[in-house]
Design a protein around this motif. Structure first.
Motif, PDB file in Angstrom:
ATOM      1  N   GLN A 206       0.828  -1.205   0.000  1.00  0.00           N
ATOM      2  CA  GLN A 206       0.000   0.000   0.000  1.00  0.00           C
ATOM      3  C   GLN A 206       0.864   1.258   0.000  1.00  0.00           C
ATOM      4  O   GLN A 206       0.553   2.234  -0.677  1.00  0.00           O
ATOM      5  CB  GLN A 206      -0.918   0.004   1.220  1.00  0.00           C
ATOM      6  CG  GLN A 206      -2.151  -0.870   1.062  1.00  0.00           C
ATOM      7  CD  GLN A 206      -3.082  -0.342  -0.010  1.00  0.00           C
ATOM      8  OE1 GLN A 206      -2.983  -0.690  -1.180  1.00  0.00           O
ATOM      9  NE2 GLN A 206      -4.004   0.519   0.390  1.00  0.00           N
ATOM     10  N   VAL A 207       1.941   1.234   0.767  1.00  0.00           N
ATOM     11  CA  VAL A 207       2.848   2.384   0.785  1.00  0.00           C
ATOM     12  C   VAL A 207       3.454   2.597  -0.600  1.00  0.00           C
ATOM     13  O   VAL A 207       3.480   3.719  -1.123  1.00  0.00           O
ATOM     14  CB  VAL A 207       3.959   2.185   1.833  1.00  0.00           C
ATOM     15  CG1 VAL A 207       5.027   3.274   1.700  1.00  0.00           C
ATOM     16  CG2 VAL A 207       3.375   2.196   3.244  1.00  0.00           C
ATOM     17  N   ASP A 210       1.047   4.019  -3.042  1.00  0.00           N
ATOM     18  CA  ASP A 210       0.863   5.458  -2.828  1.00  0.00           C
ATOM     19  C   ASP A 210       2.022   6.238  -3.449  1.00  0.00           C
ATOM     20  O   ASP A 210       1.817   7.296  -4.058  1.00  0.00           O
ATOM     21  CB  ASP A 210       0.771   5.754  -1.338  1.00  0.00           C
ATOM     22  CG  ASP A 210       0.380   7.189  -1.054  1.00  0.00           C
ATOM     23  OD1 ASP A 210      -0.823   7.497  -1.069  1.00  0.00           O
ATOM     24  OD2 ASP A 210       1.289   8.022  -0.840  1.00  0.00           O
ATOM     25  N   TRP A 211       3.235   5.718  -3.309  1.00  0.00           N
ATOM     26  CA  TRP A 211       4.379   6.359  -3.946  1.00  0.00           C
ATOM     27  C   TRP A 211       4.187   6.411  -5.458  1.00  0.00           C
ATOM     28  O   TRP A 211       4.466   7.425  -6.097  1.00  0.00           O
ATOM     29  CB  TRP A 211       5.664   5.592  -3.630  1.00  0.00           C
ATOM     30  CG  TRP A 211       6.123   5.709  -2.211  1.00  0.00           C
ATOM     31  CD1 TRP A 211       5.755   6.659  -1.298  1.00  0.00           C
ATOM     32  CD2 TRP A 211       7.047   4.846  -1.545  1.00  0.00           C
ATOM     33  NE1 TRP A 211       6.396   6.439  -0.096  1.00  0.00           N
ATOM     34  CE2 TRP A 211       7.196   5.341  -0.224  1.00  0.00           C
ATOM     35  CE3 TRP A 211       7.760   3.714  -1.915  1.00  0.00           C
ATOM     36  CZ2 TRP A 211       8.027   4.731   0.718  1.00  0.00           C
ATOM     37  CZ3 TRP A 211       8.596   3.105  -0.992  1.00  0.00           C
ATOM     38  CH2 TRP A 211       8.725   3.615   0.305  1.00  0.00           C
ATOM     39  N   ARG A 213       1.441   6.384  -7.204  1.00  0.00           N
ATOM     40  CA  ARG A 213       0.423   7.359  -7.591  1.00  0.00           C
ATOM     41  C   ARG A 213       0.946   8.785  -7.485  1.00  0.00           C
ATOM     42  O   ARG A 213       0.542   9.663  -8.250  1.00  0.00           O
ATOM     43  CB  ARG A 213      -0.822   7.175  -6.721  1.00  0.00           C
ATOM     44  CG  ARG A 213      -1.649   5.949  -7.076  1.00  0.00           C
ATOM     45  CD  ARG A 213      -2.947   5.916  -6.320  1.00  0.00           C
ATOM     46  NE  ARG A 213      -2.752   5.587  -4.911  1.00  0.00           N
ATOM     47  CZ  ARG A 213      -2.815   4.357  -4.424  1.00  0.00           C
ATOM     48  NH1 ARG A 213      -3.048   3.344  -5.232  1.00  0.00           N
ATOM     49  NH2 ARG A 213      -2.633   4.131  -3.133  1.00  0.00           N
ATOM     50  N   THR A 214       1.847   9.027  -6.535  1.00  0.00           N
ATOM     51  CA  THR A 214       2.395  10.366  -6.336  1.00  0.00           C
ATOM     52  C   THR A 214       3.478  10.692  -7.351  1.00  0.00           C
ATOM     53  O   THR A 214       3.594  11.837  -7.809  1.00  0.00           O
ATOM     54  CB  THR A 214       2.971  10.495  -4.910  1.00  0.00           C
ATOM     55  OG1 THR A 214       1.944  10.186  -3.965  1.00  0.00           O
ATOM     56  CG2 THR A 214       3.485  11.895  -4.645  1.00  0.00           C
ATOM     57  N   GLY A 288       7.127  11.225  -0.409  1.00  0.00           N
ATOM     58  CA  GLY A 288       6.675   9.884  -0.035  1.00  0.00           C
ATOM     59  C   GLY A 288       6.735   9.573   1.433  1.00  0.00           C
ATOM     60  O   GLY A 288       6.516   8.418   1.840  1.00  0.00           O
ATOM     61  N   PRO A 291       2.920   8.253   3.926  1.00  0.00           N
ATOM     62  CA  PRO A 291       2.452   6.906   4.273  1.00  0.00           C
ATOM     63  C   PRO A 291       3.363   6.178   5.254  1.00  0.00           C
ATOM     64  O   PRO A 291       2.897   5.334   6.032  1.00  0.00           O
ATOM     65  CB  PRO A 291       2.388   6.190   2.923  1.00  0.00           C
ATOM     66  CG  PRO A 291       3.217   7.003   1.998  1.00  0.00           C
ATOM     67  CD  PRO A 291       3.130   8.406   2.478  1.00  0.00           C
ATOM     68  N   GLU A 335      -5.190  -4.451  -0.730  1.00  0.00           N
ATOM     69  CA  GLU A 335      -5.588  -3.190  -0.100  1.00  0.00           C
ATOM     70  C   GLU A 335      -6.521  -3.399   1.084  1.00  0.00           C
ATOM     71  O   GLU A 335      -6.572  -2.590   1.990  1.00  0.00           O
ATOM     72  CB  GLU A 335      -6.229  -2.255  -1.126  1.00  0.00           C
ATOM     73  CG  GLU A 335      -7.454  -2.790  -1.811  1.00  0.00           C
ATOM     74  CD  GLU A 335      -7.123  -3.429  -3.162  1.00  0.00           C
ATOM     75  OE1 GLU A 335      -8.031  -3.499  -4.012  1.00  0.00           O
ATOM     76  OE2 GLU A 335      -5.975  -3.865  -3.331  1.00  0.00           O
TER      77      GLU A 335
END
Length: 341
Positions: A206-207, A210-211, A213-214, A288, A291, A335
């Motif tokens: 999940q972390v 998120d990275w 997506r960023t 990053g 999260p 997720e």
């Protein structure tokens, strides 16, 4: 084989040609193969299983045309009918086909009933590795019913997912062996720590997601996507390209959970180690960090020793922090198995 449920119209003997279920195969995939082996159309085969519906519109022809998009469900008598036709014990089919698990069983123990909805009630239909299938004598397309929309075959170095586009035998991981290594590391964590190892991998995944997506244009992720013939910003590419980083971060999370130190100094040291990994991966640390801080906050307190066994129990189980218990589910896609939203 004798039916356990009485009835005048149930099958009494197996079909002439038998096929073995593939481990993890969807019920619909297995039924299609069994019908094809015996020269039966899907509608003709289903008449032997009981009564039911092919899809929301009752269009069995559409279900027969697109088995890769649909899954079959049965009640108790329907399972027995299917076992008779397949010439296999019902228990064996249940072990091999996750769609036949008790929690996915249709209600009712009277008439044999089946349903074939247009979408699985849960999970994803992922194309089986063709090389694995061929080793078991399967020459036609087969589909796994998987928690996630993708799956790695480490044995043959293939990335299999729910895509309906070419190549039909999955994506080769020959140019990205680190993805196969990451999958083996994930399997090792699960063997060593059981559900705790898998849930920490879900946290790390999940972390990393998120990275991505960023900052989706990180070079290592772009190069991995291109090496597999994928568009680097596609959602299909995301789980593949972040897999190696997720596996390494999961190991770092395991080490934190194994430590008895959770004070400010210990948390700062762990954050520094995670940020050093990000730097080595050429990720933007400031972008990053969020999260990572979220995960540390949820894991700042150790597990309750009265509620869980010690981290060095004889079975190797690893108790997780009290804040980790806020999971969406203990099953399902990654997720949902993470403590992070």
């Amino acid at each position: 084989m004798v039916l356990q449920f009485p009835g005048l119209y149930g099958p009494r003997q197996p079909l002439p040609m038998r096929v073995l279920p593939l481990p993890g195969e969807s019920t619909g995939s297995f039924v299609n193969r069994l019908a094809h082996a015996n020269g039966l159309g899907l509608a003709d085969f289903l008449q032997r299983v009981g009564q039911g519906t092919g899809s929301s519109s009752g269009d069995a022809a559409r279900v027969a045309k697109y088995p890769q998009c649909t899954e079959m469900y049965v009640n108790g008598p329907g399972l027995e009918y299917l076992a008779v036709l397949a010439g296999e014990p019902a228990a064996l089919l249940q072990r091999a086909l996750p769609g036949l698990a008790p929690r996915r069983r249709l209600p009712g123990n009277g008439d044999a009933v089946w349903k074939w909805p247009w979408q699985p009630s849960e999970g994803h239909l992922v194309r089986c590795c063709t090389r694995c299938a061929e080793l078991r004598g399967v020459r036609e397309s087969a589909w796994w019913l998987a928690s996630d929309s993708w799956r790695v075959c480490a044995r043959h170095g293939r990335w299999c997912d729910d895509s309906r586009t070419e190549p039909l035998d999955g994506l080769s991981l020959k140019e990205v062996p680190e993805v196969v290594d990451a999958h083996r590391e994930r399997a090792r964590l699960q063997r060593q720590f059981g559900r705790s190892g898998e849930e920490l991998f879900a946290d790390a995944f999940q972390v990393a997601a998120d990275w991505w997506r960023t900052m989706p244009m990180v070079l290592r992720w772009v190069h991995r996507a291109w090496a597999c013939g994928l568009e680097n910003r596609s959602t299909r590419a995301m789980p593949l390209v972040i897999y190696p980083e997720a596996a390494q971060l999961a190991q770092l999370m395991v080490e934190f959970e194994q430590s008895d130190l959770r004070d400010t100094k210990a948390r700062s040291r762990w954050l520094g180690e995670a940020e050093a990994l990000m730097g080595a991966w050429e990720l933007d640390v400031q972008a990053g960090k969020g999260p990572l801080l979220d995960w540390l906050h949820r894991h700042r307190l150790p597990a309750d020793p009265e509620a869980q066994p010690t981290g060095r129990s004889k079975r190797g189980r690893l108790p997780l922090a009290a804040g980790h218990r806020r999971l969406a589910s203990t099953t399902g896609p990654l997720e949902q198995r993470s403590c992070l939203s």
